[in-house]
Structures are given as structure tokens and as C-alpha cells.
Design a protein around this motif. Sequence first.
Motif, mmCIF file in Angstrom:
data_model
loop_
_atom_site.group_PDB
_atom_site.id
_atom_site.type_symbol
_atom_site.label_atom_id
_atom_site.label_comp_id
_atom_site.label_asym_id
_atom_site.label_seq_id
_atom_site.Cartn_x
_atom_site.Cartn_y
_atom_site.Cartn_z
ATOM 1 N N GLY A 113 0.824 -1.205 0.000
ATOM 2 C CA GLY A 113 0.000 0.000 0.000
ATOM 3 C C GLY A 113 0.858 1.255 0.000
ATOM 4 N N SER A 114 1.935 1.230 0.793
ATOM 5 C CA SER A 114 2.825 2.397 0.842
ATOM 6 C C SER A 114 3.356 2.695 -0.543
ATOM 7 N N GLU A 218 -8.019 8.468 2.721
ATOM 8 C CA GLU A 218 -8.537 7.107 2.836
ATOM 9 C C GLU A 218 -10.041 7.259 2.640
ATOM 10 N N ASP A 251 -7.255 6.485 -1.369
ATOM 11 C CA ASP A 251 -6.495 5.345 -0.845
ATOM 12 C C ASP A 251 -7.518 4.296 -0.421
ATOM 13 N N VAL A 254 -7.399 -0.289 2.382
ATOM 14 C CA VAL A 254 -8.240 -1.089 3.280
ATOM 15 C C VAL A 254 -9.621 -1.323 2.664
ATOM 16 N N LYS A 280 -4.081 -4.439 0.392
ATOM 17 C CA LYS A 280 -4.413 -5.558 1.275
ATOM 18 C C LYS A 280 -5.354 -6.633 0.689
HETATM 19 C C1 LIG Z 1 -5.229 3.044 4.395
HETATM 20 C C2 LIG Z 1 -3.862 2.466 4.270
HETATM 21 N N1 LIG Z 1 -3.056 2.892 3.291
HETATM 22 C C3 LIG Z 1 -1.816 2.412 3.135
HETATM 23 C C4 LIG Z 1 -1.320 1.453 3.985
HETATM 24 C C5 LIG Z 1 0.073 0.938 3.801
HETATM 25 O O1 LIG Z 1 0.032 -0.333 3.270
HETATM 26 P P1 LIG Z 1 1.314 -1.298 3.414
HETATM 27 O O2 LIG Z 1 1.456 -1.653 4.842
HETATM 28 O O3 LIG Z 1 0.958 -2.449 2.519
HETATM 29 O O4 LIG Z 1 2.472 -0.547 2.889
HETATM 30 C C6 LIG Z 1 -2.124 0.961 5.014
HETATM 31 C C7 LIG Z 1 -1.620 -0.068 5.943
HETATM 32 O O5 LIG Z 1 -2.178 -0.379 6.951
HETATM 33 C C8 LIG Z 1 -3.420 1.494 5.175
HETATM 34 O O6 LIG Z 1 -4.209 1.099 6.176
#
Ligand SMILES: Cc1ncc(COP(=O)(O)O)c(C=O)c1O
Length: 456
Positions: A113-114, A218, A251, A254, A280
Amino acid sequence: MSFNKEELITLDKTHVWHHLTQHKGFEPAIYVKGEGMRVTDIGGKTYLDAVSGGVWTVNVGYGRKEIVDAVAAQMMDLCYFANGIGNVPTIKFSEKLIAKMPGLSRVYLSNSGSEANEKAFKIVRQIGQLKHKGKKTGIIYRDRDYHGTTITALSACGQFERRVQYGPFTPGFHVFPDCDVYRSKFGPCADLGVKMAKQLEEVILSVGPDEIGGVIVETMTAGGGILVPPEGYYETMREICDKYGILLIFDEVVCGLGRTGKWFGYQYWNVQPDIVTMAKGVASGYAAISCTVTTEKVFQDFLADPADHDAYFRDISTFGGCTAGPTAALANMEIIEREKLLENCVTMGDYLLEGLKGLMEKHAIIGDVRGRGLFAGIEIVKDRATKEPIAEAVANAMVGAAKANGVLIGKTSRSFRELNNTLTLCPALIATKSDIEEIVGGIDKAFVDIEKKFGL
Ligand SMILES: Cc1ncc(COP(=O)(O)O)c(C=O)c1O
């Protein structure tokens, strides 16, 4: 798989550095098996997993042979080639995904996600260079939202505890207020969504519209407390972004892939995003995959004469070429469709919220119950009238007590010290009525245990 329990625990303590863990005095828990909604620990105790693998991931549940078989077969055909070259599962998955996202057209693969959010930031920055003479490279994020763990993702992080000690951060990021209805300064009112969204415009104007190229949110805030924005919120935000020529990034790391009862959370509003990121639930944890999905317009901004060396998206992700990810993701989507898991998520989500709201009559420390689909939060307070948050130790104890009662739940943690008081729930989309009853029952008992323990 055979193992020796004591030896594994010793080896874990000797070699493994766990995520988000203070290791001083730490006793590891080890899980060895997952089946459907349940996981079993190394001591043989089985839990009902109401957090889909801890962090809202295993949307279709554990032990899906269909996904495993598809990935195994693809591994033998072609396990990897760098994503500058096409491969069959990436093409098929991209087509299927785009069919669920009207108005979007291009899928860029990476691993987390990052990383998916980093791609979105790079796209905004580069469009600023390509189309706006180096202006419009700034990005606005929302308080209480989280977008990942890398330094730039943390630069867009609205959760103080995630950022502390990791600066200095990437410049060019600005924050606007959260979408917490329960604690909104506007109080209940018919146009709450509009009022809340307009706070974005204030920040755009104070920074300068020429500086801002993107806004990231988000769609529904997860780790920041299960916050579902009110009606009209995203429609207003879209109007504001259009007015100032700003890209709107959702984003959905989730909320994506059915977590809230639609393919994507933003689809509850009448809004068209420019960029959507997801991770995820994309492959339900069976493989690592994330996507940055854009409109054709965003994609076209990178088309230029090949002689212009810098005009294309100069980004690569080595494991964006792993075929396990799109293969698992395609099988995951097929399961969601065939088993009608979006519909199940809505029905079971309503049942879950109804059950949790029912607990409010018995437990005065429940201040609010909220969510959408199988994405729910219980905010615990000292006093319903003042909404003063309960001490974090009590919320932590609730998670422990629920586990002791056989149900794994989560909570907002390492977000904001003063507001780490919301219990979080995100069971797999396959949950049945009896699973939901077991979850609500386990939480009910945990409240009784905790009220006794803390004299509440
Ligand atoms: C809304 C959201 N964006 C991005 C991320 C980051 O994802 P990752 O841990 O796969 O890098 C998360 C992780 O919990 C998240 O909850």
C-alpha cells in the motif's frame, strides 16, 4: 508442517524482529493454521479472526485452494519477468479490475500500500513538472488518515504516533481536518458533509492553489478510528478539486475489494476519482500486490515524443513483475463474484452493526458504534455525555479479553495517544450469521470482564 513448539518460540525470540513491537519482555504468539474465518495458534487454540489477518487483509478467508492452485500453476508457467514486459495474469487481472471501476483505465502494479501511494505522489509531482511548469507539486492529506510506512508516505500521515521520531519528512505535504462525525465540531446538521469537505478549500487557499496538485484521503478512515464521511462529502470535495485543477486520490488500501460492501468504498458517493490505490484485500494476502489505478487522462499526461527523455513515468518496482500477485488477485475477484461476497458483506455488516449497537444498552462505556459493511468500530469512552476517551490501557485490555474469549479484534493503536480508544473489526467477507453472533458475544463478554477488572 511439523515443528517443535518450544524451539520455535526460542528461535522467534532470538531472530525475529516483529512489526510495531517493543521486544523488551515480549512473548511471541505464533499462528500455524488458517481455515475459513479461523486461525489456530501453536498451542492448538483456535480463534475466530474478526480482523482478517490482523490488518484488514484476508477478505476471502483462509485456505482458498483455488487461489493456491492458480498461483502454483502460474509459477510453473512464468514466475517473473520485469513489468516492462507483459504477462498473461497482469493483463487479465487489469481488465477485470478496470471493469469494476468505471471512469478509470490504467493499472500500475507494485507490492504494498505504501508503494502504491508513493506512485500516486510521484505521478502528481511529475504532472506538476510536465504540465504546470513545475507548480502544483504539493499534496494535501487528511488528519487521522494513514497512507503507509515509507518516509514520504509518513509525510502524508495524519497520525502523530506513526510519524514521531521519523522526521525530517518530505516537503510539500499539507494537512486538512478529519472526517470524524462523532466528534465533529459542526455537530449534527443536514449539510455536515459539505461543511466538512469545505475545510479542504480553506487549506488549498491558504497554501495557494498553484502549489497543490493532489489530495489524498482514505475513502473511509481505517486505523484512525473507522470514520465514514457523511453524505455529500466527496461530491463537494470533487467540486473543490475541479475548481482548482487538483487530482483526487482515494487510498482504498483497506476499503478496496469489497471490505465495505461495494468493490470500492468511494462507490458509495457520486464521485469520480483521478487515482485509486489499493493493496491488502486485492489478493487477500495470498500474494503481495498493490495497484495504482488512474484515469486515461492521467495516463495521457505522460505520453510525449520519445525524444523527450524525462516525460514518461520513470518508475519501477521489481516485484511488480511477479506473476503470483495478479494471478492470486484474479482468483480472489472471481471468488468475490461467484460467492456474492459483496452482498454478503452488506447483509452481515448490517447484522454486525446492529449487534454492536445492541451492546450499547448494556455497556455505558461504549460511546459510538460505526462503520460500513464488514468494517466497524466501537469507540470506548469514560463518559457518554462528555465523550472523554477511555484510557488506552482499557482499550488494550479489551483486545486481550476478546482474544481470551476466542475472538481476535483490533484497535486504533500508535495513531494518537489521546484517541487510541476505538476497537476495530473487519471479519472476512465470508462471515455467516453465526460467526457474527460469536464475534458480538465474545466482545460482550470482554466488556463484562473489563468493566469488572477496571471497576467501570
Ligand atoms: C489506508 C492504508 N493505506 C496504506 C497502507 C500501507 O500499506 P502497506 O502496509 O501495505 O504498505 C495501510 C496499511 O495499513 C493502510 O491502512
